[in-house]
Design a protein around this motif. Structure first.
Motif, PDB file in Angstrom:
ATOM      1  N   ILE A   1       0.890  -1.086  -0.354  1.00 52.95           N
ATOM      2  CA  ILE A   1       0.042   0.010   0.318  1.00 52.95           C
ATOM      3  C   ILE A   1       0.618   1.766  -0.352  1.00 52.95           C
ATOM      4  N   LEU A   2       1.585   1.491   0.793  1.00 47.30           N
ATOM      5  CA  LEU A   2       3.122   2.646   0.759  1.00 47.30           C
ATOM      6  C   LEU A   2       3.802   2.903   0.043  1.00 47.30           C
ATOM      7  N   GLU A   3       4.291   1.993  -0.696  1.00 48.13           N
ATOM      8  CA  GLU A   3       5.427   1.842  -1.535  1.00 48.13           C
ATOM      9  C   GLU A   3       4.819   1.709  -3.266  1.00 48.13           C
ATOM     10  N   HIS A   4       3.701   1.960  -3.549  1.00 44.73           N
ATOM     11  CA  HIS A   4       2.379   2.433  -4.650  1.00 44.73           C
ATOM     12  C   HIS A   4       2.043   2.993  -4.480  1.00 44.73           C
ATOM     13  N   LYS A   5       2.063   4.414  -3.034  1.00 51.53           N
ATOM     14  CA  LYS A   5       1.154   5.520  -2.893  1.00 51.53           C
ATOM     15  C   LYS A   5      -0.561   4.470  -3.080  1.00 51.53           C
ATOM     16  N   ARG A   6      -0.298   3.850  -2.762  1.00 56.61           N
ATOM     17  CA  ARG A   6      -2.307   3.574  -2.350  1.00 56.61           C
ATOM     18  C   ARG A   6      -2.838   3.937  -1.019  1.00 56.61           C
ATOM     19  N   ALA A   7      -2.344   4.383  -0.052  1.00 53.41           N
ATOM     20  CA  ALA A   7      -3.177   4.778   0.495  1.00 53.41           C
ATOM     21  C   ALA A   7      -4.375   4.938   1.475  1.00 53.41           C
ATOM     22  N   GLU A   8      -4.507   5.894   0.206  1.00 51.80           N
ATOM     23  CA  GLU A   8      -5.981   6.783  -0.061  1.00 51.80           C
ATOM     24  C   GLU A   8      -6.713   6.069  -0.196  1.00 51.80           C
ATOM     25  N   TYR A   9      -6.933   4.924  -0.797  1.00 55.13           N
ATOM     26  CA  TYR A   9      -7.804   3.616  -1.380  1.00 55.13           C
ATOM     27  C   TYR A   9      -7.452   2.286  -0.780  1.00 55.13           C
ATOM     28  N   GLY A  10      -6.525   2.490   0.122  1.00 50.89           N
ATOM     29  CA  GLY A  10      -5.869   1.264   0.524  1.00 50.89           C
ATOM     30  C   GLY A  10      -7.399   0.478   1.268  1.00 50.89           C
ATOM     31  N   LYS A  11      -7.723   0.915   1.942  1.00 50.75           N
ATOM     32  CA  LYS A  11      -9.499   0.308   2.060  1.00 50.75           C
ATOM     33  C   LYS A  11     -10.113  -0.185   1.353  1.00 50.75           C
ATOM     34  N   GLY A  12     -10.039  -0.029   0.935  1.00 47.68           N
ATOM     35  CA  GLY A  12     -10.470  -0.953  -0.740  1.00 47.68           C
ATOM     36  C   GLY A  12      -9.907  -2.604  -1.350  1.00 47.68           C
ATOM     37  N   ILE A  13      -8.337  -1.622  -1.009  1.00 50.59           N
ATOM     38  CA  ILE A  13      -7.431  -3.881  -1.318  1.00 50.59           C
ATOM     39  C   ILE A  13      -7.716  -4.099  -0.487  1.00 50.59           C
ATOM     40  N   VAL A  14      -7.335  -3.782   1.090  1.00 45.26           N
ATOM     41  CA  VAL A  14      -8.153  -4.628   2.098  1.00 45.26           C
ATOM     42  C   VAL A  14      -8.921  -5.474   2.167  1.00 45.26           C
ATOM     43  N   GLY A  15     -10.238  -4.935   2.312  1.00 39.95           N
ATOM     44  CA  GLY A  15     -11.492  -5.028   2.008  1.00 39.95           C
ATOM     45  C   GLY A  15     -11.209  -6.715   0.777  1.00 39.95           C
ATOM     46  N   THR A  16     -10.983  -6.349  -0.106  1.00 38.13           N
ATOM     47  CA  THR A  16     -11.064  -7.060  -1.121  1.00 38.13           C
ATOM     48  C   THR A  16     -10.375  -7.863  -1.646  1.00 38.13           C
ATOM     49  N   LEU A  17      -9.225  -8.439  -0.528  1.00 32.03           N
ATOM     50  CA  LEU A  17      -7.872  -9.188  -0.383  1.00 32.03           C
ATOM     51  C   LEU A  17      -8.996  -9.521   0.540  1.00 32.03           C
ATOM     52  N   SER A  18      -8.824  -9.430   1.448  1.00 35.53           N
ATOM     53  CA  SER A  18      -9.598 -10.539   2.760  1.00 35.53           C
ATOM     54  C   SER A  18     -10.713 -10.850   2.023  1.00 35.53           C
ATOM     55  N   ARG A  19     -11.583 -10.720   1.360  1.00 35.36           N
ATOM     56  CA  ARG A  19     -12.578 -11.772   0.782  1.00 35.36           C
ATOM     57  C   ARG A  19     -11.856 -12.289   0.470  1.00 35.36           C
ATOM     58  N   GLN A  20     -10.764 -12.429  -0.880  1.00 35.77           N
ATOM     59  CA  GLN A  20     -10.434 -13.076  -1.593  1.00 35.77           C
ATOM     60  C   GLN A  20      -9.891 -14.578  -1.080  1.00 35.77           C
ATOM     61  N   LEU A  21      -9.519 -14.085  -0.077  1.00 30.80           N
ATOM     62  CA  LEU A  21      -8.261 -15.143   1.438  1.00 30.80           C
ATOM     63  C   LEU A  21      -9.477 -15.409   2.048  1.00 30.80           C
ATOM     64  N   GLU A  22     -10.457 -14.742   2.403  1.00 26.79           N
ATOM     65  CA  GLU A  22     -11.253 -15.675   3.052  1.00 26.79           C
ATOM     66  C   GLU A  22     -11.879 -17.363   2.306  1.00 26.79           C
ATOM     67  N   GLU A  23     -12.476 -16.978   1.291  1.00 25.47           N
ATOM     68  CA  GLU A  23     -13.126 -17.710   0.222  1.00 25.47           C
ATOM     69  C   GLU A  23     -12.230 -18.720   0.374  1.00 25.47           C
ATOM     70  N   ARG A  24     -10.785 -18.569   0.345  1.00 22.84           N
ATOM     71  CA  ARG A  24      -9.854 -19.843   0.132  1.00 22.84           C
ATOM     72  C   ARG A  24      -9.651 -20.370   1.651  1.00 22.84           C
ATOM     73  N   PHE A  25      -9.319 -19.407   2.303  1.00 25.87           N
ATOM     74  CA  PHE A  25      -8.618 -19.633   3.841  1.00 25.87           C
ATOM     75  C   PHE A  25      -9.987 -19.754   4.650  1.00 25.87           C
ATOM     76  N   GLY A  26     -10.998 -19.240   4.160  1.00 25.64           N
ATOM     77  CA  GLY A  26     -11.642 -19.275   6.002  1.00 25.64           C
ATOM     78  C   GLY A  26     -11.697 -17.583   6.919  1.00 25.64           C
ATOM     79  N   ARG A  27     -12.958 -18.020   7.948  1.00 22.87           N
ATOM     80  CA  ARG A  27     -12.820 -16.660   8.553  1.00 22.87           C
ATOM     81  C   ARG A  27     -11.534 -16.271   9.241  1.00 22.87           C
ATOM     82  N   ASN A  28     -10.341 -17.010   9.200  1.00 27.49           N
ATOM     83  CA  ASN A  28      -9.368 -16.027  10.236  1.00 27.49           C
ATOM     84  C   ASN A  28      -8.536 -14.582   9.427  1.00 27.49           C
ATOM     85  N   ILE A  29      -9.419 -14.865   7.908  1.00 23.70           N
ATOM     86  CA  ILE A  29      -8.220 -13.697   7.031  1.00 23.70           C
ATOM     87  C   ILE A  29      -9.760 -12.983   6.984  1.00 23.70           C
ATOM     88  N   GLU A  30     -10.648 -13.105   7.608  1.00 22.87           N
ATOM     89  CA  GLU A  30     -11.261 -11.819   7.641  1.00 22.87           C
ATOM     90  C   GLU A  30     -10.822 -10.448   7.903  1.00 22.87           C
TER      91      GLU A  30
END
Length: 126
Positions: free
Chosen positions: A39-68
């Motif tokens: 997030i910081l390296e690519h200057k994405r702080a302003e929409y980092g929240k969206g990145i974390v949300g999207t990533l968590s949904r993808q990871l949660e689908e594969r690895f379960g609730r621990n990655i919400e």
């Protein structure tokens, strides 16, 4: 003989649990650090929240609730509060993830006091 073998088994179980705990804590730190760096390296702080949300949904689908999303955010905070991997490795031998969750919001002096108290207490438990 029974007591001796029982003690060997219990000690082995204890060592395995400790190693698993340490590995999980280090994994959580690495996940948090990697996301923070991305997030910081690519200057994405302003929409980092969206990145974390999207990533968590993808990871949660594969690895379960621990990655919400809530847990990913804790991992991000963890990596921010403890930026030194060597400290994390050392502390993970004595503390559980629950301990780290208590430490994250504390100020430095409170953290130090908690660490001293907890680690000293754990040392006497053995």
């Amino acid at each position: 003989m029974y007591n001796e073998i029982s003690n060997l088994i219990e000690n082995g179980h204890s060592k395995v649990l400790s190693q698993v705990n340490s590995a999980m804590i280090l994994l959580f730190w690495q996940v948090g650090k990697r996301i923070n760096d991305f997030i910081l390296e690519h200057k994405r702080a302003e929409y980092g929240k969206g990145i974390v949300g999207t990533l968590s949904r993808q990871l949660e689908e594969r690895f379960g609730r621990n990655i919400e999303e809530k847990n990913l955010r804790r991992m991000l905070q963890f990596a921010n509060v403890f930026p030194d991997t060597e400290i994390v490795v050392t502390l993970s031998r004595h503390l559980s993830w629950s301990h780290f969750l208590i430490l994250i919001p504390l100020k430095s002096t409170e953290k130090n006091q908690f660490l001293c108290t907890t680690c000293n207490r754990r040392a006497t438990w053995r």
